[in-house]
Design a protein around this motif. Sequence first.
Motif, mmCIF file in Angstrom:
data_model
loop_
_atom_site.group_PDB
_atom_site.id
_atom_site.type_symbol
_atom_site.label_atom_id
_atom_site.label_comp_id
_atom_site.label_asym_id
_atom_site.label_seq_id
_atom_site.Cartn_x
_atom_site.Cartn_y
_atom_site.Cartn_z
ATOM 1 N N MET A 135 4.521 -79.105 53.985
ATOM 2 C CA MET A 135 3.398 -79.513 54.835
ATOM 3 C C MET A 135 2.826 -78.280 55.531
ATOM 4 N N ASN A 136 1.521 -78.059 55.360
ATOM 5 C CA ASN A 136 0.852 -76.929 55.985
ATOM 6 C C ASN A 136 0.365 -77.320 57.379
ATOM 7 N N ILE A 137 0.686 -76.471 58.373
ATOM 8 C CA ILE A 137 0.257 -76.705 59.747
ATOM 9 C C ILE A 137 -0.756 -75.643 60.126
ATOM 10 N N ASN A 138 -1.886 -76.058 60.599
ATOM 11 C CA ASN A 138 -2.918 -75.128 61.034
ATOM 12 C C ASN A 138 -2.649 -74.727 62.491
ATOM 13 N N TRP A 139 -1.895 -73.626 62.659
ATOM 14 C CA TRP A 139 -1.523 -73.192 64.005
ATOM 15 C C TRP A 139 -2.724 -72.693 64.792
ATOM 16 N N PHE A 140 -3.777 -72.244 64.099
ATOM 17 C CA PHE A 140 -4.927 -71.683 64.796
ATOM 18 C C PHE A 140 -5.667 -72.745 65.616
ATOM 19 N N LYS A 141 -5.485 -74.004 65.267
ATOM 20 C CA LYS A 141 -6.191 -75.029 66.030
ATOM 21 C C LYS A 141 -5.678 -75.111 67.462
ATOM 22 N N TYR A 142 -4.434 -74.646 67.680
ATOM 23 C CA TYR A 142 -3.873 -74.675 69.032
ATOM 24 C C TYR A 142 -4.406 -73.550 69.906
ATOM 25 N N ALA A 143 -5.272 -72.691 69.342
ATOM 26 C CA ALA A 143 -5.936 -71.685 70.160
ATOM 27 C C ALA A 143 -6.992 -72.312 71.056
ATOM 28 N N ALA A 144 -7.384 -73.546 70.737
ATOM 29 C CA ALA A 144 -8.339 -74.266 71.571
ATOM 30 C C ALA A 144 -7.601 -74.920 72.731
ATOM 31 N N PRO A 145 -8.081 -74.772 73.957
ATOM 32 C CA PRO A 145 -7.405 -75.380 75.110
ATOM 33 C C PRO A 145 -7.184 -76.881 74.959
ATOM 34 N N SER A 146 -8.143 -77.570 74.351
ATOM 35 C CA SER A 146 -8.023 -79.019 74.192
ATOM 36 C C SER A 146 -6.876 -79.400 73.270
ATOM 37 N N SER A 147 -6.526 -78.522 72.316
ATOM 38 C CA SER A 147 -5.416 -78.797 71.398
ATOM 39 C C SER A 147 -4.080 -78.333 71.979
ATOM 40 N N PHE A 148 -4.118 -77.225 72.713
ATOM 41 C CA PHE A 148 -2.862 -76.706 73.251
ATOM 42 C C PHE A 148 -2.361 -77.533 74.425
ATOM 43 N N TYR A 149 -3.254 -78.121 75.190
ATOM 44 C CA TYR A 149 -2.857 -78.873 76.386
ATOM 45 C C TYR A 149 -1.823 -79.958 76.077
ATOM 46 N N PRO A 150 -2.067 -80.868 75.116
ATOM 47 C CA PRO A 150 -1.050 -81.888 74.829
ATOM 48 C C PRO A 150 0.214 -81.307 74.204
ATOM 49 N N LEU A 151 0.079 -80.251 73.389
ATOM 50 C CA LEU A 151 1.254 -79.617 72.791
ATOM 51 C C LEU A 151 2.171 -79.047 73.872
ATOM 52 N N ALA A 152 1.579 -78.363 74.849
ATOM 53 C CA ALA A 152 2.368 -77.793 75.939
ATOM 54 C C ALA A 152 3.085 -78.884 76.721
#
Length: 248
Positions: free
Chosen positions: A1-18
């Motif tokens: 499974m490929n994960i696009n880590w670059f999408k977490y560079a966006a604050p809106s994506s990183f906020y829930p991950l954090a």
Amino acid sequence: MNINWFKYAAPSSFYPLAGKLIPWFMGLALLLSLLGLYWGFFKTPNVLTHQKEYYRIIFIHVPAVWMGMWLYVMMVFWALVGLVFNTRLSYMFASAIAPTGALFTVIGLWTGAFWGQPSWGTWWDWDPRMTSFLILLFLYIGYMALQSAIDDSRRADKASAILALVGLVMVPVIYWSVNCPNPAECSSLHQESSTQQIEPNIFFAMMVMVLAFWFYAFGVVCMRVRTLILQREKHTQWVQELEEVQHG
């Protein structure tokens, strides 16, 4: 499974991950701290007889000093990424790291003084190691003060990033002062830094505490980044929707 880590560079994506990572980081920090302190105080032998029992402060002092330097390098890294790529989240990471790095630097200085009084008969000596580490604390404080002094967050980020880059020279200076190739030239009360002949239980306890401080830093930085995201992105639609959900 490929994960696009670059999408977490966006604050809106990183906020829930954090938000999902914080409990894991803090839980690991707590468990490792308990293990490291227990091992350091009850499983390590009294091998440093000339320093008696107070030598055990190394289980706090050494990891704190390492973290103070490592976090400054990480702060500069994210500030540099922000300067080069103009990414908002990178600047937020740099801003979030600074208070935690300053905290570990204070702990390193305080425990060093607490250790120095019974070991060498003085709370402070202006030797290269102590002085350079004190300057590191001033660099952290200067970084945070400069950010607070400029109202425009973008200008504040760029100005403080340049200050952090200039101050990066202190990290190799501190490393050199601790690992001086010719101790006679360093004029220091500290013993020479070495992990080659250290007693295994002491080394294990120290490394566990390093990991504990490491995970604590991850957790606290993620908390602070989430707060900065909400502050700086408050005018975006996704933050307004999030606030509406939180307030019912």
